[in-house]
Design a protein around this motif. Structure first.
Motif, PDB file in Angstrom:
ATOM      1  N   TYR A  23     -33.508 -18.457-105.402  1.00  0.00           N
ATOM      2  CA  TYR A  23     -33.208 -16.994-104.559  1.00  0.00           C
ATOM      3  C   TYR A  23     -32.262 -16.305-105.007  1.00  0.00           C
ATOM      4  N   LEU A  27     -32.372 -12.376-105.812  1.00  0.00           N
ATOM      5  CA  LEU A  27     -31.785 -11.316-105.372  1.00  0.00           C
ATOM      6  C   LEU A  27     -30.916 -10.975-106.304  1.00  0.00           C
ATOM      7  N   SER A  32     -31.104  -6.836-103.941  1.00  0.00           N
ATOM      8  CA  SER A  32     -31.418  -7.167-102.652  1.00  0.00           C
ATOM      9  C   SER A  32     -31.481  -6.863-101.642  1.00  0.00           C
ATOM     10  N   PHE A  35     -35.026  -6.472-100.852  1.00  0.00           N
ATOM     11  CA  PHE A  35     -35.418  -8.037 -99.813  1.00  0.00           C
ATOM     12  C   PHE A  35     -35.223  -7.808 -98.580  1.00  0.00           C
ATOM     13  N   VAL A 164     -42.667 -19.261-106.092  1.00  0.00           N
ATOM     14  CA  VAL A 164     -41.099 -19.561-105.328  1.00  0.00           C
ATOM     15  C   VAL A 164     -40.919 -17.953-105.056  1.00  0.00           C
ATOM     16  N   PHE A 168     -40.652 -15.304-102.531  1.00  0.00           N
ATOM     17  CA  PHE A 168     -39.219 -14.517-101.931  1.00  0.00           C
ATOM     18  C   PHE A 168     -39.773 -12.385-101.777  1.00  0.00           C
ATOM     19  N   ALA A 209     -39.627 -22.933 -99.233  1.00  0.00           N
ATOM     20  CA  ALA A 209     -39.415 -21.518-100.073  1.00  0.00           C
ATOM     21  C   ALA A 209     -39.656 -20.569 -98.423  1.00  0.00           C
ATOM     22  N   LEU A 212     -36.537 -20.417 -96.236  1.00  0.00           N
ATOM     23  CA  LEU A 212     -35.460 -19.950 -96.141  1.00  0.00           C
ATOM     24  C   LEU A 212     -35.324 -18.534 -96.568  1.00  0.00           C
ATOM     25  N   PHE A 213     -37.176 -17.902 -96.787  1.00  0.00           N
ATOM     26  CA  PHE A 213     -37.357 -16.268 -96.601  1.00  0.00           C
ATOM     27  C   PHE A 213     -36.821 -15.778 -94.775  1.00  0.00           C
ATOM     28  N   LEU A 253     -25.524 -16.656-100.377  1.00  0.00           N
ATOM     29  CA  LEU A 253     -26.741 -15.831-100.838  1.00  0.00           C
ATOM     30  C   LEU A 253     -27.465 -15.267 -99.900  1.00  0.00           C
TER      31      LEU A 253
END
Length: 264
Positions: A23, A27, A32, A35, A164, A168, A209, A212-213, A253
């Motif tokens: 990640y 990013l 970023s 995202f 992954v 993302f 994953a 985490l998103f 992050l």
């Protein structure tokens, strides 16, 4: 005695930290800003995949274009061909203008040699989530190859890393729901009559994953859980808690501020 009440780790610790590293890499290399401002949680429903076509290729084409749009890659010159017309040895070059991904991307003048060519497994038409995930994984392969930095763990794990990267990009639900690894000595048909997508990471890797998103994007659990298959829902909730408990890693992050450059 107290060991009886300790919960089992969700995943191997080294694997969890690798997911955090992927990640961080994504990013830094893919914006970023894109995202946080543009990437959405893509859901497997008519909300993001409306419409229907009569032919197998027509349906594949419809889903392909929708994936491209939700991935922020609409400006990539790309076309989808039937499996019998696909040349796996073709190596087209892709020259992009503007941003690689997102609203600031500009479609260049397209020529046959500068167009990315994709294909599909016709057997996956009856399993739309698996078809979506397969398109996403292919797009993630090309997107990942534009990164300036080497990926975490090196390129020997490239297929795993690009799965992954697909999460993302917003497609974690389909990647987690469709993840299937045939048992050693077995085959895809062992799982039932529906065609399966062979995945490189397990459904639990994909779900972590995805968690985490969701944490990074501030998405409530309920928005994910209603689209996530039931066996993975308890794991997802535990993963969200586990991620939030890793406060230092999560803050690292969240501190990454690397806007996607706009190419001339």
């Amino acid at each position: 005695m107290f060991a009886l009440f300790r919960s089992e780790p969700l995943l191997d610790e080294a694997h969890i930290w690798w997911l955090f590293d992927v990640y961080a890499w994504a990013l830094k290399n893919f914006g970023s800003d894109v995202f946080y401002r543009e990437t959405v949680l893509v859901v497997p429903s008519n909300e993001h995949f409306p419409g229907r076509e009569q032919s197998v290729h027509g349906m594949a084409q419809l889903i392909f274009e929708q994936v491209r749009q939700h991935a922020g890659l609409s400006h990539w010159p790309s076309r989808l061909v039937e499996p019998e017309r696909f040349d796996p040895d073709a190596r087209p070059r892709l020259a992009l203008q503007g941003a690689i991904r997102g609203a600031k991307g500009l479609a260049p003048e397209e020529s046959e040699g500068d167009c990315l060519v994709f294909t599909y497994d016709p057997n996956l038409i009856g399993n739309p989530e698996a078809l979506i995930a397969s398109f996403v994984h292919n797009f993630a392969h090309f997107l990942g190859s534009t990164a300036e930095e080497e990926p975490p763990g090196g390129r020997e794990n490239w297929p795993h890393l690009t799965e992954v990267l697909g999460v993302f990009m917003g497609f974690g639900l389909m990647l987690a729901n469709s993840a299937f690894k045939a048992p050693r000595g077995g085959c895809g048909s062992c799982a039932g009559p529906a065609a399966e997508r062979s995945s490189f990471l397990s459904q639990y890797d994909m779900t972590y994953a995805l968690a985490l998103f969701a944490v990074l994007k501030g998405i409530p659990n309920k928005e994910v859980l209603r689209h996530l298959k039931k066996p993975l829902r308890p794991f997802f909730k535990r993963a969200v808690k586990d991620i939030k408990d890793r406060a230092d890693a999560l803050e690292a992050l969240q501190a990454i501020d690397q806007p996607l450059p706009v190419l001339a």
